[in-house]
Design a protein around this motif. Structure first.
Motif, PDB file in Angstrom:
ATOM      1  N   ARG A 114     -34.920  21.214   5.094  1.00  0.00           N
ATOM      2  CA  ARG A 114     -35.556  21.248   3.767  1.00  0.00           C
ATOM      3  C   ARG A 114     -34.599  20.621   2.767  1.00  0.00           C
ATOM      4  O   ARG A 114     -33.617  21.227   2.360  1.00  0.00           O
ATOM      5  N   VAL A 115     -34.875  19.386   2.404  1.00  0.00           N
ATOM      6  CA  VAL A 115     -34.026  18.661   1.472  1.00  0.00           C
ATOM      7  C   VAL A 115     -34.855  18.257   0.262  1.00  0.00           C
ATOM      8  O   VAL A 115     -36.084  18.356   0.278  1.00  0.00           O
ATOM      9  N   ARG A 116     -34.167  17.798  -0.778  1.00  0.00           N
ATOM     10  CA  ARG A 116     -34.900  17.474  -2.005  1.00  0.00           C
ATOM     11  C   ARG A 116     -35.368  16.026  -2.024  1.00  0.00           C
ATOM     12  O   ARG A 116     -36.224  15.654  -2.810  1.00  0.00           O
ATOM     13  N   GLU A 117     -34.778  15.221  -1.171  1.00  0.00           N
ATOM     14  CA  GLU A 117     -35.136  13.809  -1.081  1.00  0.00           C
ATOM     15  C   GLU A 117     -35.331  13.525   0.394  1.00  0.00           C
ATOM     16  O   GLU A 117     -34.421  13.759   1.180  1.00  0.00           O
ATOM     17  N   PHE A 118     -36.526  13.105   0.795  1.00  0.00           N
ATOM     18  CA  PHE A 118     -36.765  12.892   2.225  1.00  0.00           C
ATOM     19  C   PHE A 118     -37.725  11.734   2.429  1.00  0.00           C
ATOM     20  O   PHE A 118     -38.368  11.269   1.494  1.00  0.00           O
ATOM     21  N   GLU A 119     -37.771  11.274   3.674  1.00  0.00           N
ATOM     22  CA  GLU A 119     -38.594  10.104   3.952  1.00  0.00           C
ATOM     23  C   GLU A 119     -39.842  10.546   4.718  1.00  0.00           C
ATOM     24  O   GLU A 119     -39.730  11.043   5.846  1.00  0.00           O
ATOM     25  N   LEU A 150     -43.071  21.186  11.758  1.00  0.00           N
ATOM     26  CA  LEU A 150     -42.512  19.855  11.989  1.00  0.00           C
ATOM     27  C   LEU A 150     -43.417  18.844  11.291  1.00  0.00           C
ATOM     28  O   LEU A 150     -42.955  18.003  10.518  1.00  0.00           O
ATOM     29  N   GLU A 151     -44.704  18.929  11.564  1.00  0.00           N
ATOM     30  CA  GLU A 151     -45.676  17.994  10.978  1.00  0.00           C
ATOM     31  C   GLU A 151     -46.924  18.774  10.595  1.00  0.00           C
ATOM     32  O   GLU A 151     -47.330  19.688  11.303  1.00  0.00           O
ATOM     33  N   GLY A 152     -47.536  18.394   9.470  1.00  0.00           N
ATOM     34  CA  GLY A 152     -48.806  19.004   9.079  1.00  0.00           C
ATOM     35  C   GLY A 152     -49.939  18.025   9.347  1.00  0.00           C
ATOM     36  O   GLY A 152     -49.800  16.826   9.093  1.00  0.00           O
ATOM     37  N   VAL A 165     -45.482  13.827   8.143  1.00  0.00           N
ATOM     38  CA  VAL A 165     -44.235  14.363   8.717  1.00  0.00           C
ATOM     39  C   VAL A 165     -43.059  13.667   8.036  1.00  0.00           C
ATOM     40  O   VAL A 165     -43.216  12.555   7.508  1.00  0.00           O
ATOM     41  N   SER A 166     -41.894  14.314   8.039  1.00  0.00           N
ATOM     42  CA  SER A 166     -40.723  13.602   7.503  1.00  0.00           C
ATOM     43  C   SER A 166     -39.801  13.194   8.648  1.00  0.00           C
ATOM     44  O   SER A 166     -39.721  13.866   9.681  1.00  0.00           O
ATOM     45  N   ILE A 167     -39.098  12.094   8.428  1.00  0.00           N
ATOM     46  CA  ILE A 167     -38.118  11.641   9.425  1.00  0.00           C
ATOM     47  C   ILE A 167     -37.050  12.721   9.605  1.00  0.00           C
ATOM     48  O   ILE A 167     -36.579  12.977  10.708  1.00  0.00           O
TER      49      ILE A 167
HETATM   50  P1  ATP Z   1     -43.139  23.542   3.916  1.00  0.00           P
HETATM   51  O1  ATP Z   1     -44.247  24.563   4.040  1.00  0.00           O
HETATM   52  O2  ATP Z   1     -42.151  23.596   5.050  1.00  0.00           O
HETATM   53  O3  ATP Z   1     -42.530  23.510   2.549  1.00  0.00           O
HETATM   54  P2  ATP Z   1     -45.153  21.690   3.262  1.00  0.00           P
HETATM   55  O4  ATP Z   1     -46.346  22.337   3.899  1.00  0.00           O
HETATM   56  O5  ATP Z   1     -44.959  21.822   1.803  1.00  0.00           O
HETATM   57  O6  ATP Z   1     -43.837  22.126   4.076  1.00  0.00           O
HETATM   58  P3  ATP Z   1     -46.280  19.127   3.377  1.00  0.00           P
HETATM   59  O7  ATP Z   1     -46.565  19.050   1.932  1.00  0.00           O
HETATM   60  O8  ATP Z   1     -47.409  19.369   4.324  1.00  0.00           O
HETATM   61  O9  ATP Z   1     -45.133  20.184   3.653  1.00  0.00           O
HETATM   62  O10 ATP Z   1     -45.469  17.827   3.774  1.00  0.00           O
HETATM   63  C1  ATP Z   1     -45.710  17.103   4.963  1.00  0.00           C
HETATM   64  C2  ATP Z   1     -44.466  17.003   5.809  1.00  0.00           C
HETATM   65  O11 ATP Z   1     -43.365  16.523   5.036  1.00  0.00           O
HETATM   66  C3  ATP Z   1     -43.971  18.325   6.389  1.00  0.00           C
HETATM   67  O12 ATP Z   1     -44.674  18.636   7.570  1.00  0.00           O
HETATM   68  C4  ATP Z   1     -42.524  18.006   6.682  1.00  0.00           C
HETATM   69  O13 ATP Z   1     -42.415  17.254   7.891  1.00  0.00           O
HETATM   70  C5  ATP Z   1     -42.165  17.100   5.532  1.00  0.00           C
HETATM   71  N1  ATP Z   1     -41.472  17.826   4.436  1.00  0.00           N
HETATM   72  C6  ATP Z   1     -42.046  18.509   3.418  1.00  0.00           C
HETATM   73  N2  ATP Z   1     -41.112  19.007   2.599  1.00  0.00           N
HETATM   74  C7  ATP Z   1     -39.907  18.634   3.107  1.00  0.00           C
HETATM   75  C8  ATP Z   1     -38.558  18.846   2.705  1.00  0.00           C
HETATM   76  N3  ATP Z   1     -38.263  19.500   1.589  1.00  0.00           N
HETATM   77  N4  ATP Z   1     -37.562  18.327   3.469  1.00  0.00           N
HETATM   78  C9  ATP Z   1     -37.849  17.627   4.593  1.00  0.00           C
HETATM   79  N5  ATP Z   1     -39.104  17.399   5.009  1.00  0.00           N
HETATM   80  C10 ATP Z   1     -40.135  17.880   4.285  1.00  0.00           C
END
Ligand code: ATP
Length: 454
Positions: free
Chosen positions: A200-205, A274-276, A315-317
Motif C-alpha cells: 500500500r503506497v501513495r504513488e503506484f502504477e 491483488l487485483e479487483g 491491478v497495480s504493478i
Molecule cells: P484496497 O481495498 O486494498 O485499498 P482498493 O479496493 O481501494 O484496494 P482499487 O480501487 O480496486 O483498490 O484499485 C485497483 C487495484 O489497484 C488494486 O487491486 C491494487 O492492485 C491496486 N492498488 C490500489 N491501491 C493501491 C495502493 N495504495 N498501493 C498499491 N496498489 C494499490
C-alpha cells in the motif's frame, strides 16, 4: 540458515530488495517520505517485464482491446462527475493521546502508539475521535494562480481517463462492444495507513482495462474476466495455493460497482487484494454524459442506442511485484552452502542469463565470455559478471532470480563448449558455445511452474 520451512516474511523481502537493489526507500538522504519507494536496476527490469506481460495478454494477443495513455491531471470536473470528490474517502479516526491516525474500518490490523503496542482503542489511555471521512485524492494547482479556481487532482485511478475518451476511441478504433480500452500509468492516493512495503503506497502504477459490453452481457463478461485474470496470475508462476477469489459483499463495494470480486494473494500479512475485477455497470458513462453534456453511448447499425456496461480488471504493478517476490523467495542449504534463491518465472526474472568466465584473468576465457555476452544481449537481458569467486557470482545471480548461468572454463578453450547451470535444480550440462543462443531462446519459450514446495 536452514531450508526455509516457515512462510516468508515481509522483512526478508524488504531486506533482499534492498540488498540487491530492487527497491529502496525514496529520498532516503532526507529521511525518506512515508511509503514512497524508488526502484533500482533489477526493480526496473522486473517492473518492465510485468508491464509488458500484462500488455501482451491484454492488448497484443487480442483483437478486441486497444491502448490509451491519458493525462494524470484531468479537468477537475471529471472527479466531480465520477463521484470521487464526494465519495472517494476512507473513514478516519484520530487518537487524541498518541496523535496517530487510523482507518476506522481497519482498526483490528492497526497498532496504537502506546507501549506495549495494542489495537487502537484497546488500552484505557486510547482516546479515539468519532470516524470522519477523509478524501484520498492529492490536490494540486494548475497554472500560476493558487486559488480554488485552479485546484486540480492527481488521478487516483487511471480508469476515468478511459471513460472520458470513450467517444474518441470508439470512433477511431473501429471496434464495437464488446471491446476494451487498456491503460497503464501512475495513480496517486493519500492513503491514511500506507505500509507493508509496496503493498500500500501513495504513488503506484496501475494497469487497468475497461471492457464495454451490451448491458445484458455484463454478468457473463464479469465471470469471463475473473477467469482470465486469475489464469494470467497463474501464468506468471504464482502458486495455486496462494491465489483465491473473493466476492465483495454489498457493504464493501465502491460507489460505482454493482459486483466486485477480488483476486487475493496470500501475502505475509495474510490474504489481501491483488487485483479487483468490478462490474461498474453504466455508472461512469452515464455520469460523464450528465456532467459533460456529451453523449457517451453506443449506436448500433440498426440505430439502437444504449449505454454500454463496463467490466474492469484493475491491478497495480506493486502488488504483483510483492506477490512475485514472496512466492519465489527461498532459503536453503545446498551441500553445506547456504543460499537465498528467487525462483521467479523466467519471463519475469530481471536477468535471463549470466555469462561467467570461470577465471576472469585468463584471457581466452575472458574474451570468449565477453563475445558470448555481446551476442546474447542483442536478444535478451543478460549479464556479464567477472567479479569474485565463481560460487559468489552464482549466489548473487540466485538472489536476483537469474534462471541460467553460462560458464566459460578450461574445457571451453579446448572444445568450444560451455556449462549451463540451472538456478532451481542446480543441474549442469555442457553445450557447444555456438548453440547457446538457440538454447536460451528455446528455454525462454518453455512452460514453467514453480518448483517451490507448497
Ligand atoms: P484496497 O481495498 O486494498 O485499498 P482498493 O479496493 O481501494 O484496494 P482499487 O480501487 O480496486 O483498490 O484499485 C485497483 C487495484 O489497484 C488494486 O487491486 C491494487 O492492485 C491496486 N492498488 C490500489 N491501491 C493501491 C495502493 N495504495 N498501493 C498499491 N496498489 C494499490
Amino acid at each position: 540458515m536452514a531450508d526455509q520451512a516457515q512462510p516468508v516474511t515481509m522483512d526478508q523481502i524488504v531486506s533482499l530488495s534492498r540488498r540487491r537493489g530492487f527497491v529502496f526507500p525514496s529520498s532516503e538522504i532526507y529521511g525518506g517520505l512515508g511509503s514512497t519507494y524508488d526502484y533500482g536496476h533489477y526493480g526496473v527490469l522486473t517492473k518492465n517485464n510485468i508491464r509488458s506481460l500484462w500488455f501482451r495478454a491484454m492488448v497484443q494477443e487480442r483483437d478486441d482491446i486497444v491502448a490509451l495513455d491519458s493525462a494524470i491531471i484531468l479537468n477537475p470536473r471529471v472527479w466531480e462527475a465520477s463521484g470521487h470528490v464526494a465519495g472517494f474517502t476512507d473513514p478516519l479516526v484520530d487518537c487524541r493521546t498518541c496523535k496517530l491516525r487510523f482507518r476506522a474500518d481497519q482498526l483490528e490490523f492497526a497498532r496504537c502508539g502506546r507501549k506495549p503496542s495494542k489495537r487502537p482503542g484497546e488500552t484505557p489511555d486510547c482516546d479515539l475521535t468519532e470516524p470522519r471521512q477523509f478524501n484520498l485524492m492529492f490536490e494540486t494547482h494548475v497554472g500560476a494562480l493558487k486559488d480554488e479556481s485552479s485546484a486540480a487532482y492527481l488521478r487516483p485511478e487511471t480508469a476515468q481517463g478511459i471513460f472520458v475518451n470513450f467517444k474518441n476511441v470508439a470512433q477511431l478504433a473501429r471496434r464495437k462492444p464488446p471491446f476494451g480500452i487498456a491503460q497503464v500509468g501512475k495513480s496517486f492516493r493519500n492513503e491514511i495507513t500506507p505500509g507493508n512495503f509496496l503493498f500500500r503506497v501513495r504513488e503506484f502504477e496501475q494497469m487497468e482495462m475497461e471492457f464495454f459490453v451490451p448491458p445484458a452481457e455484463a454478468a457473463g463478461w464479469h465471470e469471463y474476466w475473473l477467469d482470465q485474470r486469475l489464469s494470467w496470475h497463474r501464468s506468471l508462476g504464482l502458486r495455486e495455493e496462494n491465489l483465491r477469489l473473493r466476492e465483495h459483499d454489498e457493504t464493501e463495494r465502491s460507489h460505482y460497482s454493482s459486483a466486485t470480486s477480488d483476486i487475493e494473494y496470500l501475502y505475509p500479512i495474510g490474504w489481501q487484494e491483488l487485483e479487483g475485477v468490478a462490474n461498474r455497470g453504466d455508472y461512469d458513462l452515464t455520469q460523464h454524459t450528465e456532467h459533460s453534456g456529451t453523449k457517451l453511448e453506443w449506436i448500433d447499425p440498426d440505430g439502437n442506442r444504449y449505454t454500454p456496461h463496463v467490466i474492469e480488471p484493475a491491478v497495480s504493478i506493486e502488488r504483483i511485484f510483492v506477490a512475485l517476490l514472496c512466492d519465489a523467495y527461498h532459503e536453503e542449504v545446498v551441500g553445506e552452502r547456504e543460499r537465498v534463491v528467487l525462483r521467479l518465472h523466467p519471463a519475469v526474472a530481471p536477468v535471463k542469463a549470466a555469462i561467467l568466465p570461470l577465471i576472469p584473468r585468463d584471457e581466452g576465457m575472458a574474451t570468449r565470455a565477453r563475445a558470448l555476452y555481446e551476442e546474447l544481449r542483442r536478444y535478451h537481458l543478460v549479464e556479464h559478471d567477472e567479479g569474485g569467486q565463481i560460487g559468489r557470482r552464482y549466489r548473487r545471480q540466485d538472489e536476483i532470480g537469474t534462471p541460467w548461468a553460462f560458464t566459460i572454463d578450461e574445457q571451453t578453450l579446448q572444445d568450444e563448449t560451455v556449462t549451463v547451470r540451472d538456478r532451481d535444480s542446480l543441474a549442469q550440462e555442457r553445450l557447444p558455445i555456438g548453440a547457446v543462443r538457440g538454447w536460451l531462446d528455446d528455454a525462454l519459450q518453455q512452460e514453467w511452474s514453480s518448483p517451490q514446495a507448497p
